[in-house]
Design an enzyme around this catalytic site. Structure first.
Site, mmCIF file in Angstrom:
data_model
loop_
_atom_site.group_PDB
_atom_site.id
_atom_site.type_symbol
_atom_site.label_atom_id
_atom_site.label_comp_id
_atom_site.label_asym_id
_atom_site.label_seq_id
_atom_site.Cartn_x
_atom_site.Cartn_y
_atom_site.Cartn_z
ATOM 1 C CG HIS A 76 -1.903 0.975 1.402
ATOM 2 N ND1 HIS A 76 -1.648 2.261 1.802
ATOM 3 C CD2 HIS A 76 -3.244 0.894 1.202
ATOM 4 C CE1 HIS A 76 -2.798 2.937 1.846
ATOM 5 N NE2 HIS A 76 -3.786 2.127 1.483
ATOM 6 C CG ASP B 152 0.472 -2.029 6.289
ATOM 7 O OD1 ASP B 152 -0.502 -2.118 7.063
ATOM 8 O OD2 ASP B 152 0.408 -1.483 5.175
ATOM 9 C CD GLN C 22 -7.000 -4.158 4.385
ATOM 10 O OE1 GLN C 22 -7.946 -4.822 4.822
ATOM 11 N NE2 GLN C 22 -7.165 -2.937 3.930
ATOM 12 C CE LYS D 33 -7.309 0.384 6.301
ATOM 13 N NZ LYS D 33 -8.108 0.708 5.121
ATOM 14 C CB CYS E 170 -3.884 3.248 -1.579
ATOM 15 S SG CYS E 170 -5.022 4.596 -1.373
HETATM 16 N N1 PMP Z 1 -1.793 -0.451 4.674
HETATM 17 C C1 PMP Z 1 -2.752 -1.197 4.142
HETATM 18 C C2 PMP Z 1 -2.429 -2.591 3.692
HETATM 19 C C3 PMP Z 1 -4.042 -0.685 4.028
HETATM 20 O O1 PMP Z 1 -5.008 -1.425 3.470
HETATM 21 C C4 PMP Z 1 -4.307 0.628 4.470
HETATM 22 C C5 PMP Z 1 -5.689 1.244 4.360
HETATM 23 N N2 PMP Z 1 -6.236 1.249 3.082
HETATM 24 C C6 PMP Z 1 -3.265 1.357 5.030
HETATM 25 C C7 PMP Z 1 -2.025 0.788 5.126
HETATM 26 C C8 PMP Z 1 -3.458 2.747 5.538
HETATM 27 O O2 PMP Z 1 -4.339 2.760 6.612
HETATM 28 P P1 PMP Z 1 -4.868 4.160 7.157
HETATM 29 O O3 PMP Z 1 -5.485 4.859 5.990
HETATM 30 O O4 PMP Z 1 -5.868 3.800 8.200
HETATM 31 O O5 PMP Z 1 -3.691 4.890 7.689
#
Ligand code: PMP
Length: 420
Positions: A124, A201, A204, A227, A366
């Site tokens: 991401h 990270d 998910q 999430k 993203c």
């Molecule tokens: N890493 C991953 C794998 C994600 O799916 C996301 C959220 N789409 C993020 C990081 C970023 O999370 P946040 O927008 O809550 O900071």
């Protein structure tokens, strides 16, 4: 066969009963954000109704109550992760902020010109851009461990990409595009054998599996409450005590400095307060702790199996349709399925589904370098959570079938479902 969660959980989520212009929400965008159960809403409401105050500052009764809630929430998060100590739990606003804090406050100390930071090919942007910036500022090299031919993480490619100059490895526990699970424990073992720090990270992962940071042996683990059925605007950075001792704060100010001066030394709090300048998001912490209780009451493994079973049913049903491609080969997955309908732009498929009340995410999620590497302009992503049902998955499949047939059928199978 797909499993249903034992309890009737849908009734816990007020938003699922919302009317979307005559349609009931079929919410399959849980990887973007999850909805919030009554239990979490009640906990936040109760906090503001009974205990609200700033923490760690006042000697008055409400201040002490709020402080007690705040300390209890941090301990709850520790237990959720099986961290060794509550001091290893740092509150942030999000996964993104947590990764940035490690990249700026830790990366800058362990990485210098010519060193390497290794990420995977499916990250991401939030686990890519902080490392890219670190490399640009220090003269280090950003290396990318290739994904396999199905776009899945490959432990071998990690092993091969690690060199004598690698200082940090950053990897998603679960891919937000394909839902595939990275072998974090194996990667950590390999990295630690060479003295390399591993940042995970977990955005998910936390809603779909038990995460034990000591078992994974992650050095840092980042995630967001929104999430995992908690409130928006709060996230967590877990860090091993030995690493937090080296981490430099990015923000300075109240709370992290009990005593300050104009030109002499200031008294800086130890971790985790050192990294939490400013008044904390106590209501968010209380809500996150309640979300953790909610997930653990249902059983994280049961929730994970439920979400994976729905994903497996979606993969099977979508693969059976002509002209639909489902990406990735791994099973089971963390509740996420990415697909395309041949010749139809993913946004058009997404709009078609939305017309029937079905929420999916479309585009590059993203994770544009990864989606590029799959040779795609984007995909449609259906992501499942604990309140989704087999009927909703069947509806998704039926709805994609009509997209494939050229869209906009007035006799859509949803009509029946949506009115029920
Ligand atoms: N890493 C991953 C794998 C994600 O799916 C996301 C959220 N789409 C993020 C990081 C970023 O999370 P946040 O927008 O809550 O900071």
């Amino acid at each position: 066969a797909p499993v249903e969660l034992a309890r009737e959980v849908r009734a816990d989520f007020p938003i699922l009963a919302t009317d979307l212009d005559g349609k009931r929400p079929v919410y399959l965008d849980n990887a973007a954000t999850t909805h919030v159960p009554r239990q979490v809403l009640d906990a936040v409401h109760a906090y503001y109704s009974n205990d609200n105050s700033n923490v760690g500052r006042g000697v008055h009764a409400l201040g002490m109550r709020a402080t007690e809630r705040y300390l209890r929430a941090r301990e709850r998060i520790r237990a959720f992760l099986n961290a060794a100590a509550a001091e290893e739990v740092v509150i942030t606003k999000s996964t993104t902020e947590a990764v940035n804090l490690v990249a700026q406050g830790f990366g800058s100390q362990v990485v210098s010109a010519g060193d390497e930071v290794l990420i995977s090919g499916l990250e991401h942007h939030s686990n890519l851009l902080p490392w890219r910036r670190l490399c640009e500022r220090t003269g280090a090299v950003l290396k990318v461990a290739a994904v396999d031919e199905h776009g899945e993480p490959s432990p071998d490619s990690f092993r091969e990409a690690i060199t004598g100059r690698t200082r940090l490895v950053a990897v998603a526990h679960v891919s937000n595009v394909q839902g595939t699970v990275s072998p974090v424990r194996e990667i950590a073992a390999e990295a630690h054998g060479r003295g390399i720090v591993v940042v995970v990270d977990g955005a998910q992962a936390v809603a779909h599996r038990s995460v034990d940071v000591r078992d994974l042996d992650a050095d840092f683990y980042c995630f967001s409450a929104h999430k995992m059925y908690g409130p928006q605007g709060i996230g967590v950075l877990y860090g091993k005590a030995e690493h937090l001792a080296r981490l430099e704060p990015v923000l300075v100010g109240g709370g992290m400095a009990p005593l300050a001066s104009y030109d002499g030394p200031s008294l800086i709090a130890p971790p985790p307060m050192r990294f939490e300048a400013g008044s904390p998001n106590v209501a968010g912490m209380v809500g996150l702790a309640a979300a953790m209780d909610y997930l653990d009451d249902l059983g994280r493994d049961a929730v994970g199996e439920h979400d994976a079973a729905l994903a497996a049913r979606a993969v099977e049903g979508l693969r059976a349709l002509d002209g639909v491609t489902v990406y990735g080969a791994q099973a089971p997955r963390g509740g996420i399925v990415s697909f395309n309908v041949d010749g139809v732009h993913p946004h058009d498929v997404g709009s078609h589904l939305d017309a029937f009340g079905i929420a999916t995410r479309t585009g590059v999620h993203c994770a544009s370098p990864f989606v590029d590497s799959l040779g795609l302009v984007g995909s449609v992503r259906a992501s499942f959570g604990l309140y989704n049902t087999v009927a909703e998955v069947e509806l998704l499949i039926d709805s994609v079938r009509t997209a494939e047939k050229g869209f906009w059928s007035n006799n859509h199978p949803n009509e029946r479902f949506l009115k029920s």
